[in-house]
Design an enzyme around this catalytic site. Sequence first.
Site, short mmCIF file in Angstrom:
data_model
loop_
_atom_site.label_atom_id
_atom_site.label_comp_id
_atom_site.label_asym_id
_atom_site.label_seq_id
_atom_site.Cartn_x
_atom_site.Cartn_y
_atom_site.Cartn_z
N GLY A 110 -5.23 -0.58 9.90
CA GLY A 110 -4.05 -1.09 10.73
C GLY A 110 -3.59 -2.34 10.68
O GLY A 110 -2.74 -2.93 11.24
N SER A 111 -4.35 -3.16 9.72
CA SER A 111 -4.15 -4.34 9.61
C SER A 111 -2.78 -4.87 8.92
O SER A 111 -2.27 -5.84 8.93
CB SER A 111 -5.03 -5.21 9.06
OG SER A 111 -5.02 -4.80 7.43
N LEU A 113 -2.76 -4.98 5.34
CA LEU A 113 -3.10 -5.38 4.34
C LEU A 113 -3.94 -4.21 3.29
O LEU A 113 -4.15 -4.62 2.13
CB LEU A 113 -4.45 -6.28 4.28
CG LEU A 113 -4.26 -7.58 5.37
CD1 LEU A 113 -5.46 -8.47 5.45
CD2 LEU A 113 -2.94 -8.46 4.74
N SER A 115 -5.83 -1.62 4.05
CA SER A 115 -7.17 -1.82 4.23
C SER A 115 -7.64 -0.18 3.82
O SER A 115 -8.77 -0.18 3.10
CB SER A 115 -7.63 -2.26 5.39
OG SER A 115 -6.95 -1.43 6.46
N GLU A 148 -6.10 10.27 -0.64
CA GLU A 148 -5.78 9.90 0.53
C GLU A 148 -4.37 10.51 1.06
O GLU A 148 -4.44 10.83 2.11
CB GLU A 148 -5.38 8.52 0.50
CG GLU A 148 -5.16 7.78 1.93
CD GLU A 148 -4.89 6.22 1.75
OE1 GLU A 148 -4.87 5.58 2.81
OE2 GLU A 148 -4.99 5.70 0.66
N ASP A 160 -0.47 0.16 -2.37
CA ASP A 160 -1.78 -0.15 -2.09
C ASP A 160 -3.11 -0.10 -3.17
O ASP A 160 -3.65 -0.65 -3.29
CB ASP A 160 -2.32 0.12 -0.82
CG ASP A 160 -1.11 -0.26 0.37
OD1 ASP A 160 -0.53 -1.18 0.16
OD2 ASP A 160 -1.22 0.35 1.48
#
Length: 342
Positions: A110-111, A113, A115, A148, A160
């Site tokens: 949840g950053s 970035l 992750s 994912e 990402d």
Amino acid sequence: MIVRSRAPLRLGLAGGGTDVSPFSDQHGGFVMNVTIDKFAYATVSDARSDLAEFEAQDAGHADRMDPARVDLAPGPTQLMRGVYLRVCQQFLGGKRPALRVRAHSDAPPGSGLGSSSTMVVTLVAAFNEYFGLALGEYEIAHLAYEIERKDLGLSGGKQDQYAAAFGGFNFMEFYAGDRVIVNPLRIKDWVWCELEASLVLYFTGVSRASAAIIDEQSRNVREGRTQSLEAMHRLKLEAVQMKESLLRGDLARFAEVMQSGWEAKKKMASSITNPMIDQIEALAFANGARAAKVSGAGGGGFMMFVCDPSERVRLVRALSGAGGTVYDTHFTPYGATSWKIG
């Protein structure tokens, strides 16, 4: 045998959200991003018993189970189990060896970035090394995406996984049928250094679940909502403009495009910004920032700001007093890397 791997987290500079279906399938998506010296790490080793072990070190949680009983149930080790099951099914003929898998990240979920996706990439890279699968960057990224988004059913886009696999500054193109083209950019050294000196990365202290934001964005596209669609087409164009500003070394234009992109992104879904983000943005502009945006889907996580390097100290001091944390960060040209120990 022990295998370790790491993959870099990324900053979404422009075009984020256009890599998400159905927009990327219907219109094509363009994204400009760069990887930073914050990483997700994984270790795959021979098991200590006949059980499969999965340890999410950040969460302080471990699962030990009969390999035949490994499933995709939600939980702290879900990403590890998802990669394990897909690799066993696709490359090992369904055989499920007893392994020990451990992982942690420099940034929380949840950053903003990337992750979670970066974690899947580093896990795929570790299994690739452990079993000698000889997968290249495109294959690692695509496999991580399928695990994912399809196997685990987690909402999100594609940038990402490809950022983590390739590393560096990349202009990415996304089309129907999961077709992705990664265009690495050759950034001049002085541009690289000036941009690093100009960029301030700030963690709001609030992690957010990106799935709800991404689902709203996708729903707006499916329903043909004009404001959201127009905003996404603007973001797509701004990814091209940002690529050009980087290649030309026009960092004033870079800041303009970043701010324009952030204003467009706010129109994609109602929860992308909130009063807390608006207040931090106003504080930053009052203390030397030239551009601001939230990294990732929005709603919280990390924010990034561009300023004149001579204003950096003033901006950092102001942000440090706002309740969050300023992170010292640098760009990295390296993508997912794996190696054997012993």
